[in-house]
Motif scaffolding. Structure first.
Motif, short mmCIF file in Angstrom:
data_model
loop_
_atom_site.label_atom_id
_atom_site.label_comp_id
_atom_site.label_asym_id
_atom_site.label_seq_id
_atom_site.Cartn_x
_atom_site.Cartn_y
_atom_site.Cartn_z
N ASP A 45 51.12 37.82 54.44
CA ASP A 45 50.01 37.10 55.07
C ASP A 45 49.31 37.98 56.12
N GLY A 46 50.12 38.75 56.84
CA GLY A 46 49.52 39.65 57.82
C GLY A 46 48.68 40.73 57.17
N ILE A 47 49.17 41.28 56.06
CA ILE A 47 48.42 42.31 55.34
C ILE A 47 47.11 41.74 54.82
N ILE A 48 47.17 40.52 54.26
CA ILE A 48 45.96 39.88 53.72
C ILE A 48 44.97 39.60 54.85
N TYR A 49 45.48 39.11 55.98
CA TYR A 49 44.59 38.85 57.11
C TYR A 49 43.90 40.14 57.55
N ASP A 50 44.67 41.22 57.64
CA ASP A 50 44.09 42.50 58.07
C ASP A 50 43.02 42.96 57.09
N ALA A 51 43.28 42.78 55.80
CA ALA A 51 42.30 43.20 54.80
C ALA A 51 41.02 42.38 54.92
N ARG A 52 41.15 41.08 55.11
CA ARG A 52 39.96 40.23 55.28
C ARG A 52 39.19 40.64 56.51
N LEU A 53 39.92 40.90 57.59
CA LEU A 53 39.26 41.26 58.84
C LEU A 53 38.46 42.55 58.67
N ILE A 418 41.53 33.59 46.06
CA ILE A 418 41.05 34.65 46.95
C ILE A 418 39.60 34.38 47.35
N GLY A 419 38.78 33.97 46.37
CA GLY A 419 37.38 33.66 46.68
C GLY A 419 37.26 32.51 47.66
N LEU A 420 38.01 31.43 47.44
CA LEU A 420 37.99 30.29 48.36
C LEU A 420 38.44 30.70 49.74
N ASN A 421 39.45 31.55 49.80
CA ASN A 421 39.96 32.01 51.09
C ASN A 421 38.92 32.82 51.85
N LEU A 422 38.22 33.71 51.11
CA LEU A 422 37.18 34.53 51.75
C LEU A 422 36.01 33.68 52.24
N ILE A 423 35.62 32.70 51.43
CA ILE A 423 34.53 31.80 51.84
C ILE A 423 34.94 31.06 53.10
N SER A 424 36.16 30.55 53.10
CA SER A 424 36.66 29.84 54.27
C SER A 424 36.69 30.75 55.50
N TYR A 425 37.14 32.00 55.30
CA TYR A 425 37.21 32.95 56.41
C TYR A 425 35.82 33.25 56.97
N ASN A 426 34.86 33.41 56.08
CA ASN A 426 33.49 33.68 56.54
C ASN A 426 32.90 32.51 57.31
N LYS A 427 33.43 31.31 57.07
CA LYS A 427 32.96 30.13 57.80
C LYS A 427 33.79 29.87 59.05
N GLY A 428 34.71 30.82 59.34
CA GLY A 428 35.45 30.73 60.59
C GLY A 428 36.82 30.08 60.49
N ILE A 429 37.26 29.74 59.27
CA ILE A 429 38.56 29.08 59.09
C ILE A 429 39.53 30.07 58.44
N VAL A 430 40.66 30.30 59.08
CA VAL A 430 41.68 31.20 58.55
C VAL A 430 42.70 30.37 57.79
N LEU A 431 42.68 30.50 56.47
CA LEU A 431 43.64 29.80 55.61
C LEU A 431 44.76 30.76 55.21
N PRO A 432 46.01 30.33 55.26
CA PRO A 432 47.09 31.18 54.72
C PRO A 432 46.84 31.42 53.24
N LEU A 433 47.25 32.59 52.77
CA LEU A 433 47.02 32.93 51.36
C LEU A 433 48.27 33.48 50.68
#
Length: 752
Positions: A45-53, A418-433
């Protein structure tokens, strides 16, 4: 065996897949429900968060915030333009503060530095002791000391520079369990009565290192500099509030932002005040702006990009007024260090040695812009539901799907998550993946792996049956559909090849046993590779002879073509083989190759004691016979009539009509010369002349045939000297012993 494997894969195998998939799902559901932790999932989850960031970071340099850097340059000696080693005398820090506010008109100043001890570098304590003891009654000393004391009290000078200015001092809470207290803390943001512990689960500390009371009281505010360090050592979040002694103290970034905004009040926003079971603090209200926090009162750090996403200016350059005013006027400045010796470099998603002061700069920018991501309480419920539902669906559905359809389902599902997670992240919501991806991937890989295990058993079966005959790539191809292959005998149209070394008996007599073995391996190995490369099956080795066939066990519509191509390649390889033999002082070799096409019986044949996968039939026997007469015609390759018929683009010279031993019917034999476009004009010319000579020969026009053959011997001798001489000899015999009107032009061989 194959029927049993097939039955297993559709009954017991499916049940095993389903149960294992459900077990995997249960494990990830437990992790998503916080029943237990799976370190790997947490790390993922940390690696995924870092990649999104990193993927979504805005990049560039934020012009509003400038970092005044206590860098290597600033730590140089005075004569080199620096201020000397750290810590600096407080009057120098007072100079830095006054420069920034008076000369550069900055908006706010924050210190990612702690001043917990008095500065006695001026000698003030020694002089104070003298004034109290040795010179207590010395009026002149006391008068002069009173005059110079302000200049010696460096802490007071620094405190004066902080006073009534928007300055914020940093302080540090100690590690859990450490109850040491040093210096003082700034005013608390909340008490536990104002923000009950039932609403939050904050970071709690028992000790701290604060600033001198004189300095903290002079500054507008103070904030802690303690980031939240994840289990993998990476800093992704900052506690906006840390609990100590029944009170909450804000971070340096939050205190700086509030100070910049005029000391706006700090409040809390409850997620769902009407539902106590879901009641938790979700936001901090910074004068009307909402700062997202989680139940631990931490916020995600909105890293703008890698190191130096904010402008760095050397502290010594500011103190020496070497910086243009426009670079600092109206800016927010943070004083911190990048000098390695001062140990303020941290591991972050955007850099492994990232200055701590820039972490605070990112947070201040995020608070001001409202760009800090949030993980509301419902995200954990959503993650739990997704893991449970998708895991259940995969566990129940994948065992019924083919590998292709299962892969499509897995690919679409994973891409969607992954797409849903990125959309959510771009809208300011961090979802676990990680837990969702983990359950999907593991259930999918289990099903694929289990299928592969069964397939590998089938492949081992195929390899056991055919591995000694067929090249590995064909074994792989056969293993995809093992039910299509068996050792049982059947009749097929196939092509067979026989290859034999001429004069091998004489060669073998000149070599010892060890050398003979090496000699045979040296030409059989490249010949075998050629046959394998052209999808052939090795039937057997018989001393120096190779027997191979095409069309079984894997069907081959081009069996005749592949057989002839292999024959050409074997002849072409002779030159390279003989070059190698010459280096070893071995005799050169020549080969004769017979290729024939026709219906053959193929399968496991032999006795109860020993079986071999082989081919039999008249077409096989003819292939062996025509290989045996290659030397008679002085050619390397002879092919049978059906092989010639199957290859209309093959240019071949008709050699003869022969009755080989064991056959009463004459067959036409050919020498393949090459495929269209591959044969030289000289050979084509010789071919035309020979066809005329052969036609005259069969019409018993002896003189005409003889004259054509003599022209060939004179002008095209290299294209078939032995063949031409053979027919000239026959003509002389037949002239004296005419064959009669019923002669069909054939020649009978009485030896194999």
């Amino acid at each position: 065996m194959q029927k049993l494997l097939k039955k297993f894969s559709f009954t017991k195998g499916r049940a095993i897949r389903t149960l294992a998939g459900l077990f995997i799902t249960l494990i990830f559901v437990g992790q998503a429900g916080n029943w237990f932790e799976i370190p790997f999932v947490e790390r993922l989850d940390g690696i995924i968060y870092d990649a999104r960031l990193r993927l979504t970071a805005p990049g560039g340099v934020d012009p509003r915030i400038v970092i005044i850097d206590i860098d290597e340059k600033s730590l140089q000696e005075r004569e080199s333009g620096g201020e000397g080693r750290w810590p600096w005398p407080r009057d120098r820090l007072a100079l830095l503060t006054n420069r920034l506010f008076d000369d550069y008109n900055v908006n706010m100043m924050g210190f990612d530095v702690i001043f917990s001890e008095r500065d006695e570098s001026s000698g003030i304590r020694t002089i104070e002791k003298l004034a109290r003891e040795d010179f207590k009654s010395d009026a002149v000393f006391q008068e002069r000391f009173a005059k110079i004391k302000p200049s010696l009290d460096l802490d007071s000078q620094f405190a004066k520079s902080l006073k009534e200015r928007p300055t914020v001092l940093g302080f540090s809470f100690l590690t859990p369990g450490d109850q040491q207290k040093k210096g003082v803390l700034p005013p608390a943001a909340f008490t536990t009565d104002e923000l009950p512990l039932g609403l939050v689960d904050p970071t709690v500390r028992q000790g701290y290192t604060g600033n001198l009371a004189l300095l903290q009281d002079s500054a507008a505010d103070g904030g802690h500099v303690n980031p939240s360090i994840d289990h993998d050592g990476i800093i992704r979040r900052m506690p906006m509030l840390i609990a100590y002694d029944g009170k909450y103290y804000e971070s340096l970034s939050l205190a700086s932002a509030r100070t910049l905004l005029g000391g706006l009040p700090l409040g809390g926003v409850i997620a769902d005040p009407t539902n106590p079971s879901f009641g938790s603090l979700e936001y901090l209200d910074v004068g009307g702006s909402l700062l997202p926090v989680d139940e631990n009162l931490t916020s995600f750090i909105p890293y703008r990009g890698p190191y130096k996403s904010f402008e760095y200016i050397s502290a010594s350059d500011v103190m020496n007024k070497k910086v243009p005013k426009e670079k600092l006027e109206g800016k927010i400045v943070l004083v911190g260090t990048t000098a390695p010796g001062l140990l303020d470099l941290r591991a972050t998603p955007v850099g492994k040695a990232y200055p701590g002061v820039e972490i605070h700069a990112n947070l201040i920018a995020g608070i001001l812009d409202g760009t800090i991501k949030q993980a509301p309480f419902w995200t954990y419920t959503a993650n739990f539901a997704l893991v449970a539902i998708l895991g259940l669906v995969f566990a129940l559905v994948l065992p019924w799907l083919s590998p292709l359809r299962g892969s499509i389902l897995a690919g679409v599902s994973i891409a969607s998550m992954i797409g849903l997670n990125l959309i959510s992240y771009n809208k300011g919501i961090v979802l676990p993946l990680a837990s969702v991806l983990g359950v999907l991937l593991l259930v999918y890989l289990w099903n694929i792996g289990f299928g592969y295990f069964i397939e590998s058993r089938s492949k081992r079966l195929i390899t056991g049956l055919f591995g000694q005959y067929v090249p590995p790539d064909l074994v792989d191809e056969m293993a995809k559909n093992p039910a299509n292959f068996s050792m049982e005998g059947e009749s097929r149209a196939m092509t067979v090849l026989f290859s034999d070394v001429r004069g091998f008996t004489t060669i073998s007599e000149a070599l010892d046993a060890k050398t003979l073995s090496e000699f045979i391996n040296a030409f059989l190995t490249p010949f075998t590779r050629i046959i394998y490369n052209n999808r052939g099956t090795i039937d057997k080795y018989m001393g120096d002879c190779i027997m191979a066939f095409w069309g079984a066990p894997l069907r081959d519509e081009n069996h005749a073509r592949n057989g002839v191509i292999s024959a050409f390649a074997m002849v072409n390889a002779i030159e390279e083989i003989n070059d190698d033999f010459a280096k070893r002082n071995w005799p050169p070799i020549k080969v004769g190759i017979g290729v024939n096409t026709g219906r053959m019986s193929v399968g496991n044949m032999g006795s109860e004691i020993r079986l071999a996968y082989t081919v039999m039939g008249d077409a096989v026997n003819l292939g062996s016979r025509i290989e045996g007469i290659t030397k008679e015609y002085g050619v390397a390759i002879i092919i049978g009539p059906d092989t010639r018929k199957d290859l209309p683009d093959l240019i071949a010279r008709e050699l003869d009509k022969v009755k080989v031993k064991g056959k009463d019917i004459a067959v036409t034999i050919y020498e393949p010369l090459g495929f269209e476009g591959q044969v030289s004009p000289e050979i084509l010319t010789a071919l035309t002349l020979f066809e005329k000579a052969l036609a005259a020969y069969r019409n018993q026009e002896w003189e005409s045939s003889k004259s054509q053959l003599e022209v060939l011997m004179r002008d095209h001798k290299t294209t078939g000297e032995v063949l031409y001489e053979l027919y000239l000899e026959r003509i002389e015999i037949l002239k004296d012993n005419p064959p009669g009107d019923d002669w069909d032009g054939s020649f009978t061989f009485t030896k194999k």
